[in-house]
Motif scaffolding. Sequence first.
Motif, PDB file in Angstrom:
ATOM      1  N   GLN A 129     -20.891 -58.338 136.719  1.00 49.90           N
ATOM      2  CA  GLN A 129     -21.331 -58.845 137.942  1.00 49.90           C
ATOM      3  C   GLN A 129     -22.728 -58.232 138.532  1.00 49.90           C
ATOM      4  O   GLN A 129     -23.044 -58.878 139.439  1.00 49.90           O
ATOM      5  N   GLY A 130     -22.979 -57.150 137.708  1.00 54.76           N
ATOM      6  CA  GLY A 130     -24.152 -56.555 138.262  1.00 54.76           C
ATOM      7  C   GLY A 130     -24.431 -55.365 137.187  1.00 54.76           C
ATOM      8  O   GLY A 130     -23.722 -55.214 136.196  1.00 54.76           O
ATOM      9  N   THR A 131     -25.438 -54.907 137.245  1.00 51.43           N
ATOM     10  CA  THR A 131     -26.133 -53.832 136.344  1.00 51.43           C
ATOM     11  C   THR A 131     -26.812 -54.449 135.187  1.00 51.43           C
ATOM     12  O   THR A 131     -26.867 -55.851 135.272  1.00 51.43           O
ATOM     13  N   TYR A 132     -27.293 -53.652 134.055  1.00 52.14           N
ATOM     14  CA  TYR A 132     -27.651 -54.475 132.885  1.00 52.14           C
ATOM     15  C   TYR A 132     -26.744 -53.928 131.827  1.00 52.14           C
ATOM     16  O   TYR A 132     -27.199 -53.939 130.620  1.00 52.14           O
ATOM     17  N   PHE A 133     -25.374 -54.038 132.141  1.00 54.83           N
ATOM     18  CA  PHE A 133     -24.636 -53.654 131.245  1.00 54.83           C
ATOM     19  C   PHE A 133     -23.403 -54.622 130.896  1.00 54.83           C
ATOM     20  O   PHE A 133     -23.209 -55.434 132.025  1.00 54.83           O
ATOM     21  N   GLN A 134     -22.913 -54.729 129.613  1.00 50.37           N
ATOM     22  CA  GLN A 134     -21.855 -55.572 129.465  1.00 50.37           C
ATOM     23  C   GLN A 134     -20.896 -55.105 128.736  1.00 50.37           C
ATOM     24  O   GLN A 134     -20.952 -54.208 127.600  1.00 50.37           O
ATOM     25  N   LEU A 135     -19.342 -54.968 129.378  1.00 47.75           N
ATOM     26  CA  LEU A 135     -18.475 -54.633 128.622  1.00 47.75           C
ATOM     27  C   LEU A 135     -17.881 -55.319 127.507  1.00 47.75           C
ATOM     28  O   LEU A 135     -17.893 -56.608 127.829  1.00 47.75           O
ATOM     29  N   ALA A 136     -17.402 -54.909 126.439  1.00 45.26           N
ATOM     30  CA  ALA A 136     -16.918 -55.756 125.365  1.00 45.26           C
ATOM     31  C   ALA A 136     -15.536 -55.157 124.939  1.00 45.26           C
ATOM     32  O   ALA A 136     -15.413 -53.929 124.411  1.00 45.26           O
ATOM     33  N   ASP A 137     -14.463 -56.147 124.916  1.00 50.28           N
ATOM     34  CA  ASP A 137     -13.252 -55.392 124.262  1.00 50.28           C
ATOM     35  C   ASP A 137     -13.276 -55.930 122.895  1.00 50.28           C
ATOM     36  O   ASP A 137     -13.422 -56.879 122.416  1.00 50.28           O
ATOM     37  N   TYR A 138     -12.821 -54.958 122.015  1.00 52.36           N
ATOM     38  CA  TYR A 138     -12.882 -54.965 120.680  1.00 52.36           C
ATOM     39  C   TYR A 138     -11.541 -54.763 119.995  1.00 52.36           C
ATOM     40  O   TYR A 138     -11.010 -54.665 119.001  1.00 52.36           O
ATOM     41  N   SER A 139     -10.197 -55.271 120.917  1.00 53.34           N
ATOM     42  CA  SER A 139      -9.078 -55.086 120.610  1.00 53.34           C
ATOM     43  C   SER A 139      -8.622 -55.980 119.244  1.00 53.34           C
ATOM     44  O   SER A 139      -7.727 -55.559 118.512  1.00 53.34           O
ATOM     45  N   SER A 140      -9.318 -57.089 119.313  1.00 52.94           N
ATOM     46  CA  SER A 140      -8.819 -58.087 118.087  1.00 52.94           C
ATOM     47  C   SER A 140      -9.855 -57.603 116.951  1.00 52.94           C
ATOM     48  O   SER A 140      -9.638 -58.212 115.694  1.00 52.94           O
ATOM     49  N   ILE A 141     -10.553 -56.457 116.936  1.00 53.40           N
ATOM     50  CA  ILE A 141     -11.271 -56.114 115.842  1.00 53.40           C
ATOM     51  C   ILE A 141     -10.649 -54.613 115.146  1.00 53.40           C
ATOM     52  O   ILE A 141     -10.851 -54.919 114.022  1.00 53.40           O
ATOM     53  N   SER A 142     -10.210 -53.904 116.075  1.00 56.21           N
ATOM     54  CA  SER A 142      -9.999 -52.549 115.404  1.00 56.21           C
ATOM     55  C   SER A 142      -9.212 -51.899 116.199  1.00 56.21           C
ATOM     56  O   SER A 142      -8.913 -51.882 117.467  1.00 56.21           O
ATOM     57  N   ASP A 143      -8.471 -51.044 115.576  1.00 53.24           N
ATOM     58  CA  ASP A 143      -7.524 -49.881 116.174  1.00 53.24           C
ATOM     59  C   ASP A 143      -8.017 -48.563 116.679  1.00 53.24           C
ATOM     60  O   ASP A 143      -7.630 -47.617 117.213  1.00 53.24           O
ATOM     61  N   GLU A 144      -9.454 -48.453 115.949  1.00 51.16           N
ATOM     62  CA  GLU A 144     -10.035 -47.255 116.073  1.00 51.16           C
ATOM     63  C   GLU A 144     -10.123 -46.814 117.897  1.00 51.16           C
ATOM     64  O   GLU A 144     -10.369 -47.694 118.487  1.00 51.16           O
ATOM     65  N   SER A 145     -10.599 -45.484 117.933  1.00 52.53           N
ATOM     66  CA  SER A 145     -11.074 -44.987 119.303  1.00 52.53           C
ATOM     67  C   SER A 145     -12.415 -45.729 119.573  1.00 52.53           C
ATOM     68  O   SER A 145     -13.125 -46.125 118.520  1.00 52.53           O
ATOM     69  N   ASP A 146     -12.692 -45.881 120.853  1.00 53.76           N
ATOM     70  CA  ASP A 146     -13.911 -46.538 120.991  1.00 53.76           C
ATOM     71  C   ASP A 146     -15.250 -45.408 120.821  1.00 53.76           C
ATOM     72  O   ASP A 146     -16.255 -45.951 120.321  1.00 53.76           O
ATOM     73  N   VAL A 147     -14.851 -44.243 120.498  1.00 52.48           N
ATOM     74  CA  VAL A 147     -15.859 -43.347 120.211  1.00 52.48           C
ATOM     75  C   VAL A 147     -16.168 -43.418 118.819  1.00 52.48           C
ATOM     76  O   VAL A 147     -17.347 -43.624 118.396  1.00 52.48           O
ATOM     77  N   ASP A 148     -14.967 -43.645 118.198  1.00 54.11           N
ATOM     78  CA  ASP A 148     -15.213 -43.780 116.588  1.00 54.11           C
ATOM     79  C   ASP A 148     -15.848 -45.051 116.211  1.00 54.11           C
ATOM     80  O   ASP A 148     -16.776 -45.228 115.448  1.00 54.11           O
TER      81      ASP A 148
END
Length: 397
Positions: free
Chosen positions: A328-347
């Motif tokens: 809704q604002g800023t210049y960022f986009q969050l993306a859910d990756y749960s259908s791609i991987s079980d890894e932690s977001d850091v990994d």
Amino acid sequence: MAYCGSHRSHAQSLVSSQITSKLPDIGTTIFTVMSKLAHDAGAINLSQGYPDFEPPPALLERITHYLHSGYNQYGPMAGVPELRQVVSDKVKACYSLDTDADTEITITPGATEALFVAVSAVIHPGDEVIILDPAYDAYDPSVRLNGGVPVHVPLNAIDFSVDWQAVEDAITPRTKVIMTNTPHNPTSAIWSEDDIESLRAIVFRHGLHVIADEVYEHIVFDGHRHESLLRYPDLFQRSFVVSSFGKTLHATGWRIGVCVAPAALTAEFRKIHQYVSFATNAPLQYGIADFLRAHPAHYLGLPDFYQKKRDYFARALANSRFRLLPSQGTYFQLADYSSISDESDVDLAKRLTREIKVASVPVSVFCERPMDARVIRFCFAKHEKTIEEAAARLCGV
Ligand code: PMP
Ligand code: GLN
């Protein structure tokens, strides 16, 4: 003899030269870590938030002018009067608030310094500060370095809205400040008028101050309006409202921000600012003042400019396995990756940087407690070509 012969005295001198860390649990910021990783891997860097395009040429021309015209010594401690007046006029035009440029506006070396100084101005040892998680990573250490106690309250899991009851429940007699951030980094959520009403009730019921991080004040999408605390004179009386020319002028490397606060708060703010940095880069301030006076509509073009980039990025990722959350604002986009991987977001963020050569930011690092969501953050403040190339790689994941 003693020096040459004794390992022990050498070891002792090493030990005695160490200091007790004030931030023992803190390493290097995720932005620095991911940008270095991106650089080392030769990856497209959608991690740290900065544009890959230049500031407006007319602005560069003005700054070049001042660099070559004898404006290279200390500027006034509170900021160049011309720029403070431009900010005051803009606050009036955007939010209908009258501010005194002499006593209520301070130019700072980036919003980061302003946030730290604002925290220093209000927080005494043992005071508690409400921080809404995920939270921009500078808030918590700023509080702790001033002897305060950060009290982290998670945002709602699905849409990153504020759980105002949870905020109320976290307040104690020691709570002094709530830190707010709309548009929000890293989630891209924005506040509504209802949020302001809830904030107002809590602020006045408990006599709190607000440190309002509004660095993305001019990057709000889909026709929504930015709920600045500067719109609400009663709340403003208890607030430090911080913004960043780095965001607004596509020049994050210049390190220039601003704090708007009522005179009594500004007086305390300046007592500290004068000993943290004394003053802000002078030629930049003169140049920015000239540019914004000549181009007062610069701000007005930003929502459309960045919304197009947001939509371009979303279209380019439409066939990917990432699920994009609302931005809704800023210049960022969050993306859910749960259908791609079980890894932690850091990994995952690190692996994508190394393997497909697109860098992002893991969102869990902005939270005190583990997050339910599996999301990473991309910065879309980029040329279309950069977005296309990054998206092509991400679609292959
Ligand atoms: N707050 C938020 C939410 C940010 O995203 C940033 C950085 N980009 C800052 C503060 C710091 O801004 P600046 O670069 O002006 O120090
Ligand atoms: N605010 C920027 C981001 O969220 C980074 C700022 C920084 O690196 N200090 O990406």
